[in-house]
Scaffold this motif. Structure first.
Motif, mmCIF file in Angstrom:
data_model
loop_
_atom_site.group_PDB
_atom_site.id
_atom_site.type_symbol
_atom_site.label_atom_id
_atom_site.label_comp_id
_atom_site.label_asym_id
_atom_site.label_seq_id
_atom_site.Cartn_x
_atom_site.Cartn_y
_atom_site.Cartn_z
ATOM 1 N N TYR A 221 7.538 22.243 -13.316
ATOM 2 C CA TYR A 221 6.919 21.822 -12.054
ATOM 3 C C TYR A 221 7.855 20.930 -11.240
ATOM 4 C CZ TYR A 221 3.580 19.497 -8.963
ATOM 5 O OH TYR A 221 2.930 18.985 -7.883
ATOM 6 N N GLU A 223 7.738 18.579 -7.902
ATOM 7 C CA GLU A 223 6.870 17.949 -6.899
ATOM 8 C C GLU A 223 7.538 18.002 -5.531
ATOM 9 O OE1 GLU A 223 4.480 14.845 -4.946
ATOM 10 O OE2 GLU A 223 6.593 14.591 -5.434
ATOM 11 N N TYR A 270 8.063 18.791 -15.961
ATOM 12 C CA TYR A 270 8.108 18.397 -14.546
ATOM 13 C C TYR A 270 9.422 17.663 -14.284
ATOM 14 C CZ TYR A 270 6.597 14.031 -16.638
ATOM 15 O OH TYR A 270 6.515 12.919 -17.438
ATOM 16 N N VAL A 271 9.869 17.758 -13.044
ATOM 17 C CA VAL A 271 11.169 17.185 -12.693
ATOM 18 C C VAL A 271 10.984 15.777 -12.135
ATOM 19 C CG1 VAL A 271 13.186 17.484 -11.190
ATOM 20 C CG2 VAL A 271 12.106 19.473 -12.208
ATOM 21 N N ILE A 272 11.887 14.887 -12.492
ATOM 22 C CA ILE A 272 11.887 13.540 -11.918
ATOM 23 C C ILE A 272 13.220 13.337 -11.176
ATOM 24 C CG2 ILE A 272 10.301 12.617 -13.663
ATOM 25 C CD1 ILE A 272 12.695 11.303 -15.039
ATOM 26 N N GLU A 317 8.242 5.645 -4.046
ATOM 27 C CA GLU A 317 6.866 5.216 -3.736
ATOM 28 C C GLU A 317 6.759 4.959 -2.247
ATOM 29 O OE1 GLU A 317 3.437 5.349 -4.599
ATOM 30 O OE2 GLU A 317 4.680 5.372 -6.366
ATOM 31 N N SER B 405 -1.300 20.019 -6.294
ATOM 32 C CA SER B 405 -0.759 18.782 -5.737
ATOM 33 C C SER B 405 -1.728 17.963 -4.877
ATOM 34 C CB SER B 405 0.501 19.118 -4.953
ATOM 35 O OG SER B 405 1.217 17.963 -4.721
ATOM 36 N N ARG B 418 0.382 4.064 -9.746
ATOM 37 C CA ARG B 418 1.329 3.935 -8.633
ATOM 38 C C ARG B 418 1.188 2.572 -7.966
ATOM 39 N NH1 ARG B 418 1.435 9.507 -5.326
ATOM 40 N NH2 ARG B 418 2.913 8.293 -4.133
ATOM 41 N N ASP B 464 7.438 5.904 -17.948
ATOM 42 C CA ASP B 464 7.054 7.268 -18.359
ATOM 43 C C ASP B 464 5.714 7.650 -17.729
ATOM 44 O OD1 ASP B 464 9.300 7.611 -19.778
ATOM 45 O OD2 ASP B 464 8.419 7.248 -21.765
ATOM 46 N N TYR B 466 4.401 6.340 -15.114
ATOM 47 C CA TYR B 466 4.563 6.445 -13.656
ATOM 48 C C TYR B 466 5.131 7.815 -13.289
ATOM 49 C CZ TYR B 466 6.262 5.881 -8.966
ATOM 50 O OH TYR B 466 6.492 6.084 -7.639
ATOM 51 N N HIS B 467 6.132 8.276 -14.046
ATOM 52 C CA HIS B 467 6.691 9.617 -13.790
ATOM 53 C C HIS B 467 5.598 10.669 -13.862
ATOM 54 C CE1 HIS B 467 11.013 8.295 -14.973
ATOM 55 N NE2 HIS B 467 10.850 8.271 -13.679
ATOM 56 N N LEU B 468 4.759 10.499 -14.878
ATOM 57 C CA LEU B 468 3.655 11.451 -15.069
ATOM 58 C C LEU B 468 2.700 11.414 -13.877
ATOM 59 C CD1 LEU B 468 3.238 13.215 -17.580
ATOM 60 C CD2 LEU B 468 1.500 11.625 -18.324
ATOM 61 N N ARG B 470 3.371 10.270 -10.817
ATOM 62 C CA ARG B 470 3.980 10.518 -9.508
ATOM 63 C C ARG B 470 4.535 11.930 -9.376
ATOM 64 N NH1 ARG B 470 5.366 11.461 -5.182
ATOM 65 N NH2 ARG B 470 6.727 10.349 -3.735
ATOM 66 N N TYR B 471 5.137 12.439 -10.449
ATOM 67 C CA TYR B 471 5.888 13.690 -10.308
ATOM 68 C C TYR B 471 5.332 14.871 -11.104
ATOM 69 C CZ TYR B 471 9.330 10.483 -8.340
ATOM 70 O OH TYR B 471 9.949 9.546 -7.581
ATOM 71 N N SER B 472 4.357 14.617 -11.964
ATOM 72 C CA SER B 472 3.893 15.747 -12.778
ATOM 73 C C SER B 472 2.605 16.333 -12.195
ATOM 74 C CB SER B 472 3.655 15.303 -14.214
ATOM 75 O OG SER B 472 2.347 14.816 -14.340
ATOM 76 N N HIS B 473 2.172 17.406 -12.801
ATOM 77 C CA HIS B 473 0.951 18.076 -12.362
ATOM 78 C C HIS B 473 -0.126 17.898 -13.423
ATOM 79 C CE1 HIS B 473 3.446 20.446 -14.885
ATOM 80 N NE2 HIS B 473 2.545 21.399 -15.048
ATOM 81 N N HIS B 474 0.096 17.003 -14.367
ATOM 82 C CA HIS B 474 -0.851 16.832 -15.464
ATOM 83 C C HIS B 474 -1.940 15.840 -15.124
ATOM 84 C CE1 HIS B 474 1.359 19.217 -18.274
ATOM 85 N NE2 HIS B 474 2.465 18.573 -17.976
#
Lengths: 318, 509
Positions: A221, A223, A270-272, A317, B405, B418, B464, B466-468, B470-474
């Motif tokens: 994924y 974003e 997912y990509v960071i 952010e 999203s 966040r 970790d 925060y990444h989840l 902010r950037y993941s779809h989980h």
């Protein structure tokens, strides 16, 4: 074969790194980058001074993933047909029979690519771009997987032909290995004192697994803000004062794929932004054409990309 | 705690005033003095706890005493005439009508100030406490508390005040009883005494809990809220016992006096023996003070008419609204002007300008806190509604664990994480760790780990999460979010401590 999960990519990465490390001492990041290119279905240009293990690394990777392997040693008198293969008239059958060249393998090592003439180099274009080869009007599918690992020596100029831009852009990634550290070199001497470690190297994967994992990487994924970040980076290369020609959209696409693969190797689906930063130099630097003044000043593509990575906002952010 | 300390000081001042008026017949405790003592005790405890520092100029303290003088003079002269003008300080200094209220006001102000200083000290100890091994934290707390030579730790200070004043007033009550003075309002005295005991106990207990919470926080454990609940329950039991004791102790303000007890036992005995002697009647005049009736008659009351209570209340309101309000407005304005124009030169300020700045900053903080308090309630309601709507949308067909999203933006758990990240960035900025726009959250986290190495695992966990978010779809689960927020909370508190320590260092430099 059962459908693999994203965790299996990280496991694959660990196993392959461990296997290659039996031959190559240190260079974990470079090995990780090579695996990234493999999983992103990209080709690799290994650029460094002679004797640092470029060829050995390519062979170790080929052996580790199994599959067919061939090596092309480039020289100025090498002809395109020496790479692609040639149709020879079979007198018994009364027809032309195609004798495939060394390009018809899953992992192809093109050693010292800049020693081949541009005409010969161009014969690799179709193969690298579309994973197929057309000889005498007949198209042949290459792979899957199909991976070209080319090596070149950036120091020598005599008897070499610099790769044309179109060719360079087809390389997904350019990696420099660099000299080993003191301890690493000592370890190399110790390991290779009595035998060549490459001889005993076993494969720890198979081409089918690589193909499955390549497909899985595409599902990682990404974003929206990461995509924006990638685009901002490539656009910034185009407006940089020291760059004559910036990265193409192919560069953006490559950076996206590489970030996905890097994330997958880290065990994430997912990509960071860190994934983008880790791969950006290897993906973009060789695609830049610097202005003559900047080249005179000794500026490199790597330095430009590193500078941009410290300038382009990540937008973590809002 | 500040409220309990202020009420305790007020109860001490008021009770002492009552006893002075009982023992010294020429003076009566005026009604307006309750309000004035209340105002002064609050002012003193809050000022000492939150504003006062070792570098506060002495002129500011003198100004407070001057204001006290001024208030007592105004209240005293409302509706009454004096033989000397208000500015004749030397005359007022020997006039008991002025001296007693002023003395009481000063005493209340001092007691409250002492409490405030202890509260401020406890805060400073908590700030200074850090980087200690878990096994030495408690010892370190006590040694820091004893740092200024010959001083006791705040806990002992609170206990000594509580026991000391309780014993003093119990002694005074017995003395009143023994001397035969009749109290006009025993219920008021009992109420004040109960308030004194209750608030003293609350202050002492809260100080103990505060110490516990500080120590627990330093050793990296979450302070169990059940301790507070247990303590409140114990406090209620002790208060009830105290109430019963106060009402049973045979002193004069208790409904069950020594006389009542004697009368009760005497009548009990009388039931069993018909020829037992009759209950001795205590003659009224024996209980009355010399020259007075049942209730103490103060000499000045005979000559002059006491001003009505409403006049005193109105006077007090007038002073608070106009004099206090005007003074506050001027101080806030001056503080605002200085803060706006002086900027980085604030640390060089001394004397009244510094006091004005402190006052302005205190008022600004109070407004900010009030604002966030009002809106936090509003946000909680909104968040609850969002959580409900989101969980409903998930249950109506969105695949488990994965969502698109747009709904990620509505995920309240992700928003919480966040928000915590934003707070971390903001707090880190205040200690000089500024996140560059080109820095990734991971890079920021690594820098933060170098700044607060004791929180390395918490920071890694939080980044970790925060990444989840902010950037993941989980989908984020509650447990992960709670763990991440708790990690962020502990890092934030460490950063806040660093900021406070910096401020203290700056002040002491």
């Amino acid at each position: 074969m059962t459908e693999p999960r994203i965790d299996s990519i990280a496991e694959f990465g660990r196993t392959l790194t461990e296997n290659i490390s039996r031959v190559i001492v240190g260079k974990k990041t470079e090995i990780r980058l090579i695996l990234t290119a493999l999983l992103s279905e990209g080709h690799i240009l290994l650029e460094d001074v002679p004797g640092v293990g470029k060829t050995m690394l390519a062979r170790a990777l080929a052996k580790s993933i199994g599959g067919t392997f061939s090596r092309i040693q480039c020289t100025p008198d090498l002809l395109p047909s020496d790479i692609t293969g040639v149709s020879v008239f079979d007198q018994k059958a009364g027809e032309f029979a195609f004798h495939p060249g060394p390009i018809m393998a899953q992992v192809v090592l093109v050693d010292e690519i800049n020693r081949a003439t541009p005409r010969t180099q161009a014969s690799l274009l179709e193969a690298m771009g579309e994973a197929q080869l057309t000889v005498d009007g007949t198209s042949y599918q290459l792979g899957p997987p199909f991976l070209v690992i080319a090596t070149q020596n950036p120091i020598e100029f005599e008897g070499t032909f610099p790769l044309p831009e179109a060719q360079v852009d087809r390389f997904f990634m350019r990696i420099s290995l660099g000299y080993p550290t003191l301890d690493e070199e000592k370890e190399i001497l110790r390991r290779q004192q009595s035998e060549k470690p490459l001889i005993g190297l076993e494969s720890c994967s198979c081409p089918q697994e690589v193909v499955l994992l390549q497909r899985l990487v595409r599902d990682v994924y990404v974003e929206e803000s990461i995509r924006d970040y990638i685009i901002r980076l490539t656009h910034a290369t185009r407006s940089h004062r020291s760059v004559k020609l910036g990265a193409s959209p192919r560069g953006s696409l490559a950076l996206l794929r590489a970030s996905q693969a890097w994330a997958a190797l880290e065990g994430r689906d997912y990509v960071i932004p860190d994934d983008v930063k880790h791969t950006a130099v290897s993906i973009l630097a060789h695609r830049l054409i610097l202005s003559p003044e900047s080249e005179m000043r000794g500026l490199t593509g790597d330095a430009v990309i590193k500078e941009l990575l410290n300038q382009v906002p990540v937008n973590a952010e809002p | 705690m500040t409220l309990a300390c202020a009420l305790f000081s007020w109860a001490v001042g008021s009770l002492l005033g009552q006893y002075i008026s009982l023992f010294y017949g020429d003076w009566n405790f005026p009604v307006w003095l309750y309000g004035l003592l209340f105002l002064l005790s609050f002012e003193s405890v809050f000022y000492s706890a939150y504003v006062l520092s070792p570098r506060t100029p002495l002129t500011w303290r003198f100004l407070e005493i001057g204001l006290m003088w001024f208030l007592v003079t105004i209240c005293l002269r409302m509706g009454r005439s004096f033989s000397y003008p208000w500015w004749a300080v030397w005359r007022a200094a020997v006039d008991k009508a002025f001296l007693f209220p002023f003395g009481l006001a000063f005493l209340t102000w001092s007691i409250a100030g002492g409490f405030g200083q202890q509260l401020s000290r406890m805060k400073r100890i908590a700030d200074e406490l850090g980087d200690q091994a878990a096994s030495t934290i408690s010892w370190e707390f006590e040694s820091l508390a004893l740092k200024p030579e010959n001083s006791s730790i705040p806990l002992e200070y609170f206990l000594r005040r509580w026991v000391g004043f309780a014993v003093l007033f119990a002694g005074l009550a017995i003395a009143v009883r023994r001397s035969g003075i009749q109290i006009a309002s025993p219920f008021l005295m009992a109420g004040l005494y109960t308030l004194l005991l209750g608030t003293g106990l609350v202050a002492q207990g809260s100080a103990y809990l505060e110490r516990l919470a500080t120590i627990w926080e330093q050793i990296g454990l979450e302070y169990p809220r059940v301790l507070t609940a247990n303590w409140i329950r114990s406090l209620l039991i002790v208060s009830l016992v105290l109430m019963v004791l106060i009402n049973v102790i045979p002193v004069d303000f208790s409904p069950l006096t020594y006389d009542d007890l004697v009368r009760f036992f005497f009548s009990l005995l009388h039931r069993f023996s018909a020829d037992s002697p009759a209950l001795p009647e205590v003659p009224e005049e024996d209980l009355s003070p010399p020259g007075g009736g049942g209730v103490l008659q103060l000499p000045w009351q005979a000559d002059e008419e006491e001003p009505p209570m409403w006049a005193g209340i109105i006077a007090l309101l007038y002073i608070v609204v106009f004099v206090g309000g005007l003074g506050m407005a001027v101080a806030v304005f001056v503080g605002f002007v200085i803060v706006t124009f002086a900027q980085s030169e604030l640390e060089r300020l001394r004397g009244l300008p510094k006091a004005a700045v402190q006052f302005y900053l205190a008022v600004r903080t109070a407004f900010q806190q009030a604002y966030s308090f009002v809106f936090s309630g509003f946000r909680s309601v909104k968040r609850y509604a969002a959580t409900k709507a989101w969980s409903l949308s998930r249950s109506q067909g969105e695949p488990e664990g994965v969502y698109t999203s747009p709904s990620r933006r509505d995920d309240p758990l992700a928003q919480d994480i966040r928000g915590a990240y934003r707070q971390l960035v903001q707090q880190a900025t205040s200690i000089g760790l500024v996140q560059k726009s080109s820095e990734t959250p991971g890079e920021f986290g690594r820098q933060l780990q170098q700044t607060v190495p004791e929180h390395e695992p918490e920071i890694a966990d939080f980044i970790d999460a925060y990444h989840l978010a902010r950037y993941s779809h989980h989908a984020l689960d509650d447990r992960l979010t709670a763990r991440a927020l708790s990690a962020a909370g502990s890092v934030l508190s460490s950063l806040r401590r660093m900021v406070r320590r910096k401020q203290i260092d700056r002040t002491t430099d």
